[in-house]
Design a protein around this motif. Structure first.
Motif, PDB file in Angstrom:
ATOM      1  N   GLY A  12      43.428  45.204  47.983  1.00 20.58           N
ATOM      2  CA  GLY A  12      43.658  44.640  46.664  1.00 20.58           C
ATOM      3  C   GLY A  12      42.520  43.758  46.222  1.00 20.58           C
ATOM      4  O   GLY A  12      41.410  43.843  46.728  1.00 20.58           O
ATOM      5  N   ARG A  69      47.272  46.533  45.665  1.00 22.43           N
ATOM      6  CA  ARG A  69      47.154  47.679  44.775  1.00 22.43           C
ATOM      7  C   ARG A  69      48.474  48.454  44.766  1.00 22.43           C
ATOM      8  O   ARG A  69      49.331  48.278  45.636  1.00 22.43           O
ATOM      9  CB  ARG A  69      46.019  48.599  45.227  1.00 22.43           C
ATOM     10  CG  ARG A  69      44.639  47.945  45.216  1.00 22.43           C
ATOM     11  CD  ARG A  69      43.597  48.935  45.697  1.00 22.43           C
ATOM     12  NE  ARG A  69      42.312  48.312  45.929  1.00 22.43           N
ATOM     13  CZ  ARG A  69      41.353  48.204  45.020  1.00 22.43           C
ATOM     14  NH1 ARG A  69      41.554  48.688  43.808  1.00 22.43           N
ATOM     15  NH2 ARG A  69      40.211  47.620  45.309  1.00 22.43           N
ATOM     16  N   TRP A  90      55.263  46.553  41.466  1.00 20.73           N
ATOM     17  CA  TRP A  90      54.027  46.833  40.748  1.00 20.73           C
ATOM     18  C   TRP A  90      54.124  46.455  39.281  1.00 20.73           C
ATOM     19  O   TRP A  90      53.123  46.092  38.651  1.00 20.73           O
ATOM     20  CB  TRP A  90      53.664  48.311  40.883  1.00 20.73           C
ATOM     21  CG  TRP A  90      52.436  48.699  40.126  1.00 20.73           C
ATOM     22  CD1 TRP A  90      52.349  49.537  39.050  1.00 20.73           C
ATOM     23  CD2 TRP A  90      51.099  48.243  40.366  1.00 20.73           C
ATOM     24  NE1 TRP A  90      51.058  49.636  38.612  1.00 20.73           N
ATOM     25  CE2 TRP A  90      50.264  48.862  39.402  1.00 20.73           C
ATOM     26  CE3 TRP A  90      50.536  47.389  41.312  1.00 20.73           C
ATOM     27  CZ2 TRP A  90      48.897  48.632  39.351  1.00 20.73           C
ATOM     28  CZ3 TRP A  90      49.159  47.166  41.262  1.00 20.73           C
ATOM     29  CH2 TRP A  90      48.364  47.778  40.292  1.00 20.73           C
ATOM     30  N   LYS A  94      50.902  44.409  38.268  1.00 21.80           N
ATOM     31  CA  LYS A  94      49.893  45.005  37.399  1.00 21.80           C
ATOM     32  C   LYS A  94      49.542  44.100  36.227  1.00 21.80           C
ATOM     33  O   LYS A  94      48.478  44.243  35.625  1.00 21.80           O
ATOM     34  CB  LYS A  94      50.337  46.374  36.894  1.00 21.80           C
ATOM     35  CG  LYS A  94      51.469  46.359  35.884  1.00 21.80           C
ATOM     36  CD  LYS A  94      51.809  47.779  35.456  1.00 21.80           C
ATOM     37  CE  LYS A  94      52.912  47.810  34.411  1.00 21.80           C
ATOM     38  NZ  LYS A  94      53.233  49.206  34.005  1.00 21.80           N
ATOM     39  N   ARG A  97      46.693  41.765  37.726  1.00 28.46           N
ATOM     40  CA  ARG A  97      45.579  42.348  38.485  1.00 28.46           C
ATOM     41  C   ARG A  97      44.244  42.135  37.779  1.00 28.46           C
ATOM     42  O   ARG A  97      43.181  42.218  38.398  1.00 28.46           O
ATOM     43  CB  ARG A  97      45.804  43.843  38.696  1.00 28.46           C
ATOM     44  CG  ARG A  97      45.963  44.625  37.409  1.00 28.46           C
ATOM     45  CD  ARG A  97      46.189  46.102  37.659  1.00 28.46           C
ATOM     46  NE  ARG A  97      46.621  46.780  36.458  1.00 28.46           N
ATOM     47  CZ  ARG A  97      46.544  48.087  36.280  1.00 28.46           C
ATOM     48  NH1 ARG A  97      46.040  48.840  37.223  1.00 28.46           N
ATOM     49  NH2 ARG A  97      46.967  48.643  35.161  1.00 28.46           N
ATOM     50  N   ARG A 151      37.286  46.270  39.534  1.00 26.73           N
ATOM     51  CA  ARG A 151      38.395  45.547  38.910  1.00 26.73           C
ATOM     52  C   ARG A 151      38.080  45.237  37.456  1.00 26.73           C
ATOM     53  O   ARG A 151      38.923  45.404  36.566  1.00 26.73           O
ATOM     54  CB  ARG A 151      38.664  44.255  39.681  1.00 26.73           C
ATOM     55  CG  ARG A 151      39.826  43.435  39.122  1.00 26.73           C
ATOM     56  CD  ARG A 151      39.912  42.090  39.799  1.00 26.73           C
ATOM     57  NE  ARG A 151      41.064  41.330  39.334  1.00 26.73           N
ATOM     58  CZ  ARG A 151      41.273  40.045  39.579  1.00 26.73           C
ATOM     59  NH1 ARG A 151      40.383  39.371  40.288  1.00 26.73           N
ATOM     60  NH2 ARG A 151      42.346  39.426  39.125  1.00 26.73           N
TER      61      ARG A 151
END
Length: 241
Positions: A12, A69, A90, A94, A97, A151
């Protein structure tokens, strides 16, 4: 993401300590993962081997030091037999992130009715192809790590969902000619970027204009509409008084 001895060592992204909301979300997810792992009677090393990640990375995710991730959560869900509950995390992960500044900008763009952008020496992020964005971000000094580059590229491209909004916002771009004179990333990357500008310029809710500076002295800059079937604009002499 790098691979060493069959193990994925980058599950991640690093957590920005100044992002309070992001820190809270990642810490909560990590705590839930740890509780589920311990309830299943698995040590971190065994869990890491089962999901394909190193033990150290498992501790970082569970300690809220690393943003997992989606594939990490999906694999953890399978190993822990969580019935989709871990994978569902997630939806929260998300949202954090991407860097905080990018999220704030994307939120404003997502709510805007009209967006106006002027760029004098670069292509705006909303108009960049993945290859162009990667070349621009990779050229930064001091350089970003490969993981941070990906990213940031992903975050920049995610902002482009604004073009798919319904109802669609009115978006107006004005680019200086200089922005089109820098073949960043090489010939093929630049050609793809220019083709993409033509595609975006054809969208019904987008006006993309270029400020062109005539070679002849005494002429004022002119605007070209990109992607529209307009005739060439007329140049005018600059007034002498």
């Amino acid at each position: 993401m790098s691979v060493d001895s069959g193990e994925v060592t980058e599950p991640g992204w690093e957590v920005d300590p100044d992002d309070d909301w992001g820190v809270a979300v990642v810490a909560t997810v990590g705590r839930q993962l740890k509780l589920r792992r311990e309830a299943a009677g698995m040590r971190a090393a065994a869990f890491g081997e089962a999901v394909g990640y190193g033990e150290d990375m498992v501790y970082k995710v569970e300690g809220g030091k690393r943003i997992p991730r989606q594939e990490y959560l999906n694999r953890a869900d399978e190993v822990l037999d969580a019935g989709g509950q871990v994978s569902a995390m997630w939806e929260d992960v998300k949202k954090v992130r991407y860097p905080k500044k990018v999220r704030e900008l994307a939120k404003l763009e997502g709510e805007a009715v009209e967006i106006g952008v002027y760029e004098c020496n670069s292509i705006n992020g909303l108009l960049q192809t993945p290859e162009h964005a990667r070349a621009v971000i990779s050229a930064a000094q001091p350089p970003y790590s490969p993981d941070d580059v990906e990213r940031m590229v992903t975050a920049r491209l995610a902002r482009q969902s604004v073009f798919e909004r319904d109802p669609a916002p009115s978006i107006h771009f004005v680019l200086e000619e200089a922005a089109l004179r820098r073949p960043i990333g090489g010939t093929m990357v630049w050609r793809g970027q220019l083709d993409h500008l033509l595609e975006v310029g054809r969208l019904h809710n987008v006006m993309l204009q270029l400020v062109i500076y005539p070679v002849r002295r005494g002429l004022v800059p002119i605007l070209w509409w990109v992607g529209r079937r307009w005739s060439s604009p007329v140049t005018r002499s600059r007034p002498t008084s």
